[in-house]
Design a protein around this motif. Sequence first.
Motif, PDB file in Angstrom:
ATOM      1  N   LYS A  57      -6.355 -11.081  14.548  1.00 38.81           N
ATOM      2  CA  LYS A  57      -6.944  -9.634  14.492  1.00 38.81           C
ATOM      3  C   LYS A  57      -5.507  -8.745  14.392  1.00 38.81           C
ATOM      4  O   LYS A  57      -5.069  -8.273  14.930  1.00 38.81           O
ATOM      5  N   ALA A  58      -4.897  -8.630  13.032  1.00 37.26           N
ATOM      6  CA  ALA A  58      -3.680  -8.007  12.751  1.00 37.26           C
ATOM      7  C   ALA A  58      -3.705  -7.065  11.787  1.00 37.26           C
ATOM      8  O   ALA A  58      -2.812  -6.303  11.301  1.00 37.26           O
ATOM      9  N   LEU A  59      -4.914  -6.850  11.088  1.00 36.76           N
ATOM     10  CA  LEU A  59      -5.032  -5.944   9.985  1.00 36.76           C
ATOM     11  C   LEU A  59      -5.680  -4.532  10.060  1.00 36.76           C
ATOM     12  O   LEU A  59      -6.392  -4.635  11.240  1.00 36.76           O
ATOM     13  N   THR A  60      -5.391  -3.637   9.446  1.00 37.12           N
ATOM     14  CA  THR A  60      -5.871  -2.056   9.702  1.00 37.12           C
ATOM     15  C   THR A  60      -6.789  -1.731   8.519  1.00 37.12           C
ATOM     16  O   THR A  60      -6.879  -2.353   7.576  1.00 37.12           O
ATOM     17  N   GLU A  61      -7.204  -0.215   8.722  1.00 37.66           N
ATOM     18  CA  GLU A  61      -8.022   0.093   7.566  1.00 37.66           C
ATOM     19  C   GLU A  61      -7.272   0.251   6.256  1.00 37.66           C
ATOM     20  O   GLU A  61      -7.845   0.188   5.086  1.00 37.66           O
ATOM     21  N   ALA A  62      -5.818   0.481   6.384  1.00 41.84           N
ATOM     22  CA  ALA A  62      -5.099   0.527   5.274  1.00 41.84           C
ATOM     23  C   ALA A  62      -5.184  -0.681   4.236  1.00 41.84           C
ATOM     24  O   ALA A  62      -5.120  -0.757   3.223  1.00 41.84           O
ATOM     25  N   ASP A  63      -4.978  -1.930   5.222  1.00 35.84           N
ATOM     26  CA  ASP A  63      -5.133  -3.309   4.393  1.00 35.84           C
ATOM     27  C   ASP A  63      -6.495  -3.366   3.646  1.00 35.84           C
ATOM     28  O   ASP A  63      -6.567  -3.864   2.579  1.00 35.84           O
ATOM     29  N   VAL A  64      -7.600  -2.710   4.167  1.00 36.63           N
ATOM     30  CA  VAL A  64      -8.762  -3.073   3.780  1.00 36.63           C
ATOM     31  C   VAL A  64      -8.607  -2.002   2.552  1.00 36.63           C
ATOM     32  O   VAL A  64      -9.222  -2.532   1.336  1.00 36.63           O
ATOM     33  N   LEU A  65      -8.228  -0.820   2.486  1.00 38.40           N
ATOM     34  CA  LEU A  65      -8.198   0.094   1.362  1.00 38.40           C
ATOM     35  C   LEU A  65      -7.230  -0.500   0.138  1.00 38.40           C
ATOM     36  O   LEU A  65      -7.484  -0.237  -0.977  1.00 38.40           O
ATOM     37  N   ALA A  66      -6.239  -1.053   0.597  1.00 31.41           N
ATOM     38  CA  ALA A  66      -5.388  -1.733  -0.322  1.00 31.41           C
ATOM     39  C   ALA A  66      -5.963  -2.804  -1.303  1.00 31.41           C
ATOM     40  O   ALA A  66      -5.896  -2.943  -2.546  1.00 31.41           O
ATOM     41  N   LEU A  67      -6.721  -3.667  -0.551  1.00 22.57           N
ATOM     42  CA  LEU A  67      -7.605  -4.935  -1.233  1.00 22.57           C
ATOM     43  C   LEU A  67      -8.607  -3.963  -1.968  1.00 22.57           C
ATOM     44  O   LEU A  67      -8.834  -4.470  -3.163  1.00 22.57           O
ATOM     45  N   ARG A  68      -9.495  -3.123  -1.538  1.00 20.62           N
ATOM     46  CA  ARG A  68     -10.385  -2.344  -2.135  1.00 20.62           C
ATOM     47  C   ARG A  68      -9.841  -1.811  -3.640  1.00 20.62           C
ATOM     48  O   ARG A  68     -10.330  -1.821  -4.733  1.00 20.62           O
ATOM     49  N   ARG A  69      -8.544  -1.238  -3.603  1.00 25.26           N
ATOM     50  CA  ARG A  69      -7.976  -0.554  -4.670  1.00 25.26           C
ATOM     51  C   ARG A  69      -7.505  -1.485  -5.655  1.00 25.26           C
ATOM     52  O   ARG A  69      -7.834  -1.272  -6.606  1.00 25.26           O
ATOM     53  N   LEU A  70      -7.086  -2.685  -5.414  1.00 26.44           N
ATOM     54  CA  LEU A  70      -6.625  -3.427  -6.269  1.00 26.44           C
ATOM     55  C   LEU A  70      -7.721  -4.151  -7.054  1.00 26.44           C
ATOM     56  O   LEU A  70      -7.792  -4.537  -8.167  1.00 26.44           O
ATOM     57  N   ALA A  71      -8.769  -4.654  -6.141  1.00 35.51           N
ATOM     58  CA  ALA A  71     -10.039  -5.319  -6.652  1.00 35.51           C
ATOM     59  C   ALA A  71     -10.717  -4.229  -7.523  1.00 35.51           C
ATOM     60  O   ALA A  71     -11.159  -4.689  -8.540  1.00 35.51           O
ATOM     61  N   GLY A  72     -10.739  -2.981  -7.321  1.00 40.70           N
ATOM     62  CA  GLY A  72     -11.405  -1.990  -7.939  1.00 40.70           C
ATOM     63  C   GLY A  72     -10.767  -1.654  -9.415  1.00 40.70           C
ATOM     64  O   GLY A  72     -11.364  -1.526 -10.476  1.00 40.70           O
ATOM     65  N   LEU A  73      -9.278  -1.824  -9.687  1.00 38.50           N
ATOM     66  CA  LEU A  73      -8.742  -1.939 -10.738  1.00 38.50           C
ATOM     67  C   LEU A  73      -9.056  -2.988 -11.698  1.00 38.50           C
ATOM     68  O   LEU A  73      -9.128  -2.896 -13.023  1.00 38.50           O
TER      69      LEU A  73
END
Length: 475
Positions: free
Chosen positions: A178-194
Amino acid sequence: MTVDDANTGGGGEDPEQSGAADRPGAAEQSEQPEGPEQPGRGERSERPGQSEQPEGPERPGQSERVKRSGQPGASEQAERSDRSGASGAAAPASPPAPPPVPASAPAESSAAYPTPHHAVDHTAEPTDDPLAIRLEQLILGADRRYTPFQAARTAGVSMELASRFWRAMGFADIGQAKALTEADVLALRRLAGLVEAGLLSEPMAVQVARSTGQTTARLAEWQIDSFLEGLTEPPEPGMTRTEVTYPLVELLLPELEEFLIYVWRRQLAAATGRVVQAADDEEMVDRRLAVGFADLVGFTRLTRRLEEEELGELVEAFETTCADLVAAHGGRLIKTLGDEVLYAADDAGIAAEIALRLIETLSQDETMPALRVGIAFGTVTTRMGDVFGTTVNLASRLTSIAPKDAVLVDSAFAEELTRTGDVPVSEAEAAEEAARAEKEGRPAQAYRFALQPMWQRSVRGLGVVEPWLLSRRPA
């Protein structure tokens, strides 16, 4: 990496409360077609034969079907499951699970399926060091909340694609820590959204992640090393350098973040301008550029004589001088390689001026070895900020055969200088024109550089080349 705030959804529940958050295949289970209701967690843990079907959790009546079918090896499977202790950690049998990736292995199974030591980012594991925890929370701006699987599921991204993005950004596999934060989720969502919006293809999104990760990783290492190196004296007696780190980062973080965004925007504007000015679409990728290599002579022998600190200071002075001169005269520094720098320019005259300035400036430093420069002109392929092609290889070869404190150029570069009027077509004609101009009382045409043909040379991998010695024309 800077990310904007966005609604992260409700996928970040504590795995102990959800009972399924850390199990690989949890997302797949939520997408299964409706079927027989699965028993509760406590019921599964009490049923014997729970692990008899390794492909997925047991459904009601499953053990009876196994017994009736007389499936061989059920007892051996149960024994293996008991030894591993991974209760309910198997992927569902239908639909088939995607090929496993290292980051999706459950933490509970680490003893049975150990991750290779080199593939584990130990800095991402929970630590008992309170200062390290505070520093991470300060820099990331959030607490550790998600495992990689939970982050991918919350972002709506497959575990396979999430792993590709993370590795491209330079992050090691961490199992299911358990090492990831909300920022990691947002980064994944942004790349996938592009990708979903059609603005980037999936390979392009991976390239964006890789180029950003490589650039910022080097920047972060340099900044931390430089800042901490300057802390030779603590602000208060008895404070260690580690204790000084937190207030230093706390003060510098917001300023450096804003400065990073500013510089990135300026560089992006400059790069976009060059693309817009390209003659056609093909020239945007394969462009005609002047490419120059500047190399310190005898650097390998020098490393044996100097102490590490002295060597580091010499390399830093060399790279700083080259970077300043290249930028000041309109070139672009592509990369530095310790004792060598690679730069490019759209105009041959700019590349020539940079090369001669480098020679003139570094020759005045008694601590600096001699310098030699090779320049070639032609079609260059640009990719992720780097340059490739025969022109680049030729410039490198010319550097290796150049005399000390001299600049060698290829015939294409010499022709380009002639075309732009930076050198005369013929030295004899230039002398006659200067004499006529003086006789008529008018100024003669001024040329910036002089070219002297050298003997043809056979260059490994490129055949015979005709180098020219570049020099500054007397005023």
